[in-house]
Scaffold this motif. Structure first.
Motif, PDB file in Angstrom:
ATOM      1  N   UNK A  45      17.588 124.766 -68.261  1.00 34.41           N
ATOM      2  CA  UNK A  45      16.698 125.915 -68.384  1.00 34.41           C
ATOM      3  C   UNK A  45      15.693 125.751 -69.504  1.00 34.41           C
ATOM      4  N   UNK A  46      16.181 125.268 -70.660  1.00 33.16           N
ATOM      5  CA  UNK A  46      15.282 125.079 -71.797  1.00 33.16           C
ATOM      6  C   UNK A  46      14.220 124.033 -71.487  1.00 33.16           C
ATOM      7  N   UNK A  47      14.606 122.948 -70.835  1.00 34.27           N
ATOM      8  CA  UNK A  47      13.632 121.904 -70.516  1.00 34.27           C
ATOM      9  C   UNK A  47      12.546 122.427 -69.594  1.00 34.27           C
ATOM     10  N   UNK A  48      12.913 123.245 -68.614  1.00 34.33           N
ATOM     11  CA  UNK A  48      11.919 123.774 -67.680  1.00 34.33           C
ATOM     12  C   UNK A  48      10.969 124.752 -68.371  1.00 34.33           C
ATOM     13  N   UNK A  49      11.502 125.560 -69.283  1.00 38.01           N
ATOM     14  CA  UNK A  49      10.652 126.504 -70.021  1.00 38.01           C
ATOM     15  C   UNK A  49       9.670 125.747 -70.913  1.00 38.01           C
ATOM     16  N   UNK A  50      10.152 124.702 -71.590  1.00 42.53           N
ATOM     17  CA  UNK A  50       9.280 123.931 -72.476  1.00 42.53           C
ATOM     18  C   UNK A  50       8.191 123.219 -71.687  1.00 42.53           C
ATOM     19  N   UNK A  51       8.553 122.652 -70.534  1.00 38.38           N
ATOM     20  CA  UNK A  51       7.545 121.998 -69.700  1.00 38.38           C
ATOM     21  C   UNK A  51       6.464 122.996 -69.288  1.00 38.38           C
ATOM     22  N   UNK A  52       6.884 124.181 -68.845  1.00 39.15           N
ATOM     23  CA  UNK A  52       5.920 125.206 -68.451  1.00 39.15           C
ATOM     24  C   UNK A  52       5.055 125.628 -69.630  1.00 39.15           C
ATOM     25  N   UNK A  53       5.671 125.767 -70.818  1.00 42.06           N
ATOM     26  CA  UNK A  53       4.913 126.207 -72.003  1.00 42.06           C
ATOM     27  C   UNK A  53       3.920 125.144 -72.460  1.00 42.06           C
ATOM     28  N   UNK A  54       4.324 123.882 -72.401  1.00 38.77           N
ATOM     29  CA  UNK A  54       3.410 122.807 -72.795  1.00 38.77           C
ATOM     30  C   UNK A  54       2.211 122.760 -71.840  1.00 38.77           C
ATOM     31  N   UNK A  55       2.466 122.883 -70.552  1.00 39.20           N
ATOM     32  CA  UNK A  55       1.368 122.905 -69.591  1.00 39.20           C
ATOM     33  C   UNK A  55       0.460 124.105 -69.820  1.00 39.20           C
ATOM     34  N   UNK A  56       1.068 125.244 -70.164  1.00 41.21           N
ATOM     35  CA  UNK A  56       0.275 126.440 -70.438  1.00 41.21           C
ATOM     36  C   UNK A  56      -0.530 126.274 -71.726  1.00 41.21           C
ATOM     37  N   UNK A  57      -0.098 125.363 -72.574  1.00 34.49           N
ATOM     38  CA  UNK A  57      -0.859 125.057 -73.782  1.00 34.49           C
ATOM     39  C   UNK A  57      -2.165 124.336 -73.492  1.00 34.49           C
ATOM     40  N   UNK A 100       1.790 124.073 -86.858  1.00 36.74           N
ATOM     41  CA  UNK A 100       2.586 122.879 -87.144  1.00 36.74           C
ATOM     42  C   UNK A 100       4.043 123.097 -86.763  1.00 36.74           C
ATOM     43  N   UNK A 101       4.550 124.295 -87.045  1.00 37.19           N
ATOM     44  CA  UNK A 101       5.937 124.616 -86.690  1.00 37.19           C
ATOM     45  C   UNK A 101       6.112 124.655 -85.175  1.00 37.19           C
ATOM     46  N   UNK A 102       5.152 125.228 -84.459  1.00 32.43           N
ATOM     47  CA  UNK A 102       5.227 125.285 -82.994  1.00 32.43           C
ATOM     48  C   UNK A 102       5.308 123.881 -82.409  1.00 32.43           C
ATOM     49  N   UNK A 103       4.413 123.004 -82.843  1.00 29.68           N
ATOM     50  CA  UNK A 103       4.384 121.635 -82.329  1.00 29.68           C
ATOM     51  C   UNK A 103       5.674 120.894 -82.692  1.00 29.68           C
ATOM     52  N   UNK A 104       6.139 121.083 -83.922  1.00 29.93           N
ATOM     53  CA  UNK A 104       7.369 120.419 -84.365  1.00 29.93           C
ATOM     54  C   UNK A 104       8.568 120.871 -83.549  1.00 29.93           C
ATOM     55  N   UNK A 105       8.704 122.182 -83.368  1.00 28.59           N
ATOM     56  CA  UNK A 105       9.835 122.703 -82.605  1.00 28.59           C
ATOM     57  C   UNK A 105       9.800 122.240 -81.154  1.00 28.59           C
ATOM     58  N   UNK A 106       8.633 122.293 -80.534  1.00 29.73           N
ATOM     59  CA  UNK A 106       8.530 121.844 -79.146  1.00 29.73           C
ATOM     60  C   UNK A 106       8.863 120.358 -79.016  1.00 29.73           C
ATOM     61  N   UNK A 107       8.423 119.575 -80.008  1.00 27.39           N
ATOM     62  CA  UNK A 107       8.681 118.132 -79.966  1.00 27.39           C
ATOM     63  C   UNK A 107      10.159 117.820 -80.158  1.00 27.39           C
ATOM     64  N   UNK A 108      10.762 118.402 -81.192  1.00 28.96           N
ATOM     65  CA  UNK A 108      12.170 118.104 -81.485  1.00 28.96           C
ATOM     66  C   UNK A 108      13.083 118.667 -80.390  1.00 28.96           C
ATOM     67  N   UNK A 109      12.763 119.848 -79.885  1.00 27.85           N
ATOM     68  CA  UNK A 109      13.546 120.406 -78.784  1.00 27.85           C
ATOM     69  C   UNK A 109      13.455 119.520 -77.540  1.00 27.85           C
ATOM     70  N   UNK A 110      12.279 118.946 -77.305  1.00 30.37           N
ATOM     71  CA  UNK A 110      12.113 118.058 -76.155  1.00 30.37           C
ATOM     72  C   UNK A 110      12.924 116.781 -76.316  1.00 30.37           C
ATOM     73  N   UNK A 111      12.958 116.238 -77.535  1.00 28.93           N
ATOM     74  CA  UNK A 111      13.807 115.068 -77.789  1.00 28.93           C
ATOM     75  C   UNK A 111      15.273 115.446 -77.562  1.00 28.93           C
ATOM     76  N   UNK A 112      15.638 116.656 -77.981  1.00 26.48           N
ATOM     77  CA  UNK A 112      17.023 117.108 -77.834  1.00 26.48           C
ATOM     78  C   UNK A 112      17.429 117.233 -76.365  1.00 26.48           C
ATOM     79  N   UNK A 113      16.636 117.943 -75.568  1.00 29.60           N
ATOM     80  CA  UNK A 113      17.043 118.074 -74.156  1.00 29.60           C
ATOM     81  C   UNK A 113      16.850 116.754 -73.403  1.00 29.60           C
ATOM     82  N   UNK A 114      15.860 115.944 -73.823  1.00 32.04           N
ATOM     83  CA  UNK A 114      15.646 114.659 -73.158  1.00 32.04           C
ATOM     84  C   UNK A 114      16.829 113.721 -73.336  1.00 32.04           C
ATOM     85  N   UNK A 115      17.342 113.631 -74.556  1.00 32.70           N
ATOM     86  CA  UNK A 115      18.504 112.769 -74.806  1.00 32.70           C
ATOM     87  C   UNK A 115      19.754 113.353 -74.157  1.00 32.70           C
ATOM     88  N   UNK A 116      19.797 114.680 -74.041  1.00 33.10           N
ATOM     89  CA  UNK A 116      20.965 115.304 -73.409  1.00 33.10           C
ATOM     90  C   UNK A 116      21.131 114.939 -71.949  1.00 33.10           C
TER      91      UNK A 116
END
Length: 216
Positions: A45-57, A100-116
């Motif tokens: 669920x988190x990965x799909x939300x982040x993908x949608x949010x990045x595209x909306x960016x 900067x915090x938004x970009x950092x959180x989106x990046x680190x969260x993506x690494x987290x779900x990607x490795x998961x």
């Protein structure tokens, strides 16, 4: 004072969904009980939300666009100095440090779900991409996946403290703005682009459906 729509409903919805899903991931990941199956589903669920949010960016409303609020480390440093001096510049959207915090959180969260997606418990549950890599690579990715949560919790704590600072000291109602979408400042209101929303949602939901159909 006139209020301005800053964060439209796709931004607000994605923000609060990330809060709920990340909380679920932390609880299921750190619990002593075996909640690994649910942990995978929260991660999907988190990965799909982040993908949608990045595209909306790239395709979204004015203040959701990365090109509107991402200003680089120099501007972030200048804003940090003005903040320490007690005279920060007011921004209708994200300020440079917030960006900067938004970009950092989106990046680190993506690494987290990607490795998961490559992780497993070596007994019952295997991530959908676990079989695509060697045991050595999977082990390395799992080590990253297990290392990052505490760093993410630290980033979230800094984010919350920054929001509280804005709320209490600067009297900027960020929580209310992320609930209702509006700030009591004059400016150009955000408008939600129909096709940007449709495409972002379609890609996020398609990714979620693909993961859901894979065995774990």
């Amino acid at each position: 004072m006139k209020s301005t729509l800053v964060w439209d409903w796709p931004v607000r919805l994605s923000h609060w969904l990330m809060v709920v899903l990340f909380t679920g991931l932390i609880i299921t990941g750190k619990a002593e009980e075996d909640y690994l199956q649910y942990h995978f589903y929260f991660g999907y669920g988190l990965s799909s939300v982040i993908i949608a949010r990045v595209l909306y960016g790239f395709l979204g409303s004015r203040y959701a666009l990365f090109q509107q609020f991402v200003r680089g480390p120099k501007r972030a440093w200048q804003f940090a100095k003005s903040l320490l001096q007690g005279q920060p510049k007011s921004y209708l959207g994200h300020n440079p440090l917030g960006a900067l915090m938004v970009v950092t959180l989106l990046t680190v969260l993506s690494v987290q779900w990607g490795t998961g997606l490559f992780s497993s418990d070596d007994i019952f549950w295997f991530g959908p991409f676990n079989g695509l890599v060697s045991e050595e690579v999977a082990s390395f990715l799992v080590s990253i996946h297990r290392f990052l949560p505490n760093w993410l919790l630290g980033l979230v704590a800094v984010h919350i403290l920054a929001v509280l600072y804005h709320e209490v000291h600067l009297k900027e109602r960020l929580i209310d703005a992320m609930v209702r979408g509006r700030k009591k400042q004059a400016g150009l209101s955000a408008t939600t682009p129909r096709w940007g929303v449709i495409f972002s949602l379609l890609m996020g939901l398609s990714w979620l459906a693909a993961l859901w159909m894979m065995p774990i």
